[in-house]
Write a protein that holds these residues in place. Structure first.
Motif, mmCIF file in Angstrom:
data_model
loop_
_atom_site.group_PDB
_atom_site.id
_atom_site.type_symbol
_atom_site.label_atom_id
_atom_site.label_comp_id
_atom_site.label_asym_id
_atom_site.label_seq_id
_atom_site.Cartn_x
_atom_site.Cartn_y
_atom_site.Cartn_z
ATOM 1 N N SER A 78 0.568 -1.102 -0.018
ATOM 2 C CA SER A 78 0.047 0.194 -0.085
ATOM 3 C C SER A 78 0.798 1.416 0.218
ATOM 4 N N PHE A 79 1.973 1.469 0.772
ATOM 5 C CA PHE A 79 2.917 2.193 0.589
ATOM 6 C C PHE A 79 3.391 2.614 -0.816
ATOM 7 N N PHE A 80 3.691 1.502 -1.483
ATOM 8 C CA PHE A 80 4.198 1.866 -2.813
ATOM 9 C C PHE A 80 2.923 2.180 -3.833
ATOM 10 N N GLY A 81 1.829 2.012 -3.571
ATOM 11 C CA GLY A 81 0.502 2.033 -4.187
ATOM 12 C C GLY A 81 0.179 3.503 -4.025
ATOM 13 N N ALA A 82 0.590 3.955 -3.007
ATOM 14 C CA ALA A 82 0.184 5.497 -2.618
ATOM 15 C C ALA A 82 1.159 6.256 -3.279
#
Length: 449
Positions: A59-63
Motif C-alpha cells: 500500500s505504501f508503494f501504491g500510494a
C-alpha cells in the motif's frame, strides 16, 4: 441524468472505495484464524504479521504510484485502476494454494488499497462544496467502517466451514463491490480542478455548475496550474508547504500508532489471549467492535463540521488515552476476584470505549486534513506522501504488534500504544490548524508557520 442522480452516482461510487478499503483491511482478522490452521503457523508468529504487513507495505508503494497517476491520468481513472487490482487480489487469494500465492495476493491488495487511500479523499474534497466537505469525507470513512462490519460478519459466517475452504470465501467475496464500482465509474465525472489543471476549462465549468461548486473553489493561479515532475523538490524548498506536509504526515503517523489497526487486524487474537478461548467466540466478539467503529464514525458527521477538526481530535485522543490506560492496568494488575471470563469482558468493554472515541475523530480527520491543507498543484503529491507515512506506519505496527503480544504479553503491547496516543494528543494540541468551513483556496492562503 439530472443533477441529483449525478451527485448520488459520484458519492456512491467514491464511497464504494471506502467500503472496499474497510472490507479488505478487516477480513484478514478472521481469515488469519483459518489460514493459520490450513498452512500450519501460529497466530502470534511473524508469519501472521507478514500476511498483514506485506499488504500494508505494498500500500505504501501504491500510494507513491497514485500520486503520479492521479495527476497525469486523473482521479477517475486512478479509481478505475484500483478496482481492477481489487478484483485480481480477491481472485488470487481465493484460489491460493501456498503461502507464496497468499503473499502475492496481498501485494495486489496493497497496491489497490494504497491507490484508494489517496485518490478517493482527493476526489471527494475536490468535487464537494466547502460547507459539506467534512461530512462527505466522513461519509467515505463511514463506508470504510461499514466494510469492516461486513468483513466481520462474513468472517464469522464462514469460520464454521473447514479451514481449507472458509477463508477462501472470505477473501474472494471482496471482488463483488469492486465489480460494482467498475460499473459505476462509467457515470463518474472528473474533478473540475484536475480538468482546469489540464487545460480542459469548458468541461470544468460544466461540472462546476452541475455540482453546485463556487467558481472560487475551482479557480487557481497559472502558477498552480503548471504541474512539474520535480514537485517533491519544490515542496521541500517551500517553508509553508513543508510545514503543511509535516502536519499531514504527522496526523497519519499518529493515526496508526494510536493503535486503530491493532484492534481491527488483531481483535480476534487479542480477545483470544485475554480469555475468549475459542476462535469462533473471539471472532464473534469482533463483530460488535466493528459495529461500534461504524456507528461512532457516523457521529463524526455531526461533530467534524460543527466543532471543527482540532476539538474533535483532542476529544478523540483524550478518550483513547483513558481507555487504553484501562487496558494496560487490567493487563498488568491481577485481581483474584476476577474470573477469566469477567476479565475478558472488561477487556472487550475497554476496547469498545477506545473505538467510541477514536472513530469520530482520529478516524476521518487525518485523511480530511491531508485532502484540504495543500494548494491544488501540491494536493496529489501531499496526499500521496501522507498516505505513504500512513501505510508505512501501519506496516510497522502490523508486523510488530503480534510479535510483542507473543513475547511480552498484551499489557506491554498496549502500553506502547498508550505512549503514542499521548504524543499524538500533544501534536494535535500544538500544531493542528482549524480548517472548518473554509474553502480550499482560503486554507491555501492561511499562514501556518
Amino acid at each position: 441524468m439530472n443533477r441529483m442522480d449525478k451527485i448520488t452516482s459520484v458519492y456512491l461510487c467514491a464511497t464504494i472505495g471506502g467500503m472496499l478499503f474497510g472490507y479488505d483491511t478487516a477480513i484478514v482478522n478472521g481469515g488469519l484464524v483459518q489460514m493459520s490452521e490450513h498452512f500450519g503457523f501460529h497466530l502470534e508468529s511473524w508469519i501472521s504479521g507478514l500476511v498483514v504487513s506485506i499488504g500494508v507495505f505494498a500500500s505504501f508503494f501504491g500510494a507513491i504510484l497514485t500520486g503520479y497517476l492521479s495527476n497525469t491520468h486523473g482521479r477517475r481513472k486512478s479509481m478505475h485502476y484500483a478496482s481492477i487490482f481489487f478484483i485480481l487480489s480477491s481472485i488470487v487469494a481465493a484460489v491460493a494454494w501456498n503461502m507464496q500465492t497468499v503473499y502475492f495476493s496481498r501485494v495486489l491488495f496493497g497496491l489497490s488499497i494504497g491507490c484508494v487511500s489517496v485518490v478517493v479523499p482527493i476526489y471527494l474534497s475536490e468535487i464537494s462544496p466547502a460547507k459539506t466537505r467534512g461530512k462527505i469525507i466522513t461519509i467515505n470513512n463511514i463506508a470504510l467502517t461499514c466494510g469492516q462490519v461486513l468483513a466481520s460478519v462474513v468472517a464469522y459466517s464462514f469460520i464454521h466451514l473447514s479451514s481449507g475452504v472458509g477463508w477462501r470465501f472470505m477473501f474472494g467475496l471482496g471482488a463483488i463491490p469492486a465489480i460494482l464500482q467498475l460499473w459505476l465509474l462509467a457515470r463518474l465525472p472528473e474533478t473540475p480542478r484536475w480538468l482546469r489543471q489540464n487545460d480542459r476549462r469548458q468541461e470544468a465549468e460544466v461540472i462546476t455548475k452541475e455540482f453546485g461548486l463556487e467558481e472560487e473553489e475551482v479557480q487557481q493561479s497559472e502558477k498552480d496550474q503548471q504541474m512539474s515532475f520535480n514537485i517533491i523538490r519544490r515542496m521541500y524548498s517551500n517553508r509553508d508547504i513543508r510545514f503543511r506536509l509535516f502536519i499531514a504526515c504527522g496526523m497519519h503517523f499518529f493515526q496508526q500508532f494510536a493503535g486503530i489497526n491493532t484492534v481491527m487486524y488483531y481483535s480476534a487474537m487479542v480477545l483470544k489471549e485475554v480469555g475468549f478461548e475459542e476462535s469462533t467466540s473471539a471472532l464473534a466478539w469482533s463483530i460488535p467492535l466493528a459495529m461500534t467503529n461504524a456507528i461512532f464514525t457516523c457521529i463524526g458527521l455531526l461533530t467534524i463540521d460543527k466543532y471543527g477538526r482540532r476539538k474533535t481530535c483532542i476529544a478523540s485522543l483524550t478518550g483513547c488515552f483513558v481507555s487504553i490506560t484501562g487496558v494496560v492496568v487490567l493487563a498488568f494488575v491481577r485481581v483474584d476476584a476476577l474470573s477469566s471470563g469477567i476479565r475478558a469482558i472488561l477487556f472487550f468493554c475497554l476496547l469498545t470505549m477506545y473505538l467510541m472515541f477514536f472513530a469520530p475523530g482520529m478516524g476521518p480527520v487525518p485523511w480530511l486534513v491531508a485532502s484540504e491543507i495543500f494548494p491544488t498543484s501540491y494536493r496529489s503529491a501531499g496526499m500521496a506522501m501522507g498516505a505513504m507515512v500512513n501505510w508505512l506506519s501501519n506496516a510497522v505496527v502490523s508486523q510488530i504488534f503480534p510479535i510483542v503480544i507473543g513475547r511480552c504479553g498484551v499489557g506491554w503491547a498496549f502500553l506502547c500504544v498508550d505512549v503514542f496516543v499521548l504524543l499524538g494528543l500533544a501534536f494535535v494540541y500544538f500544531l493542528l490548524p482549524e480548517t472548518r468551513r473554509k474553502t480550499l483556496e482560503e486554507i491555501s492562503r492561511m499562514n501556518l508557520c
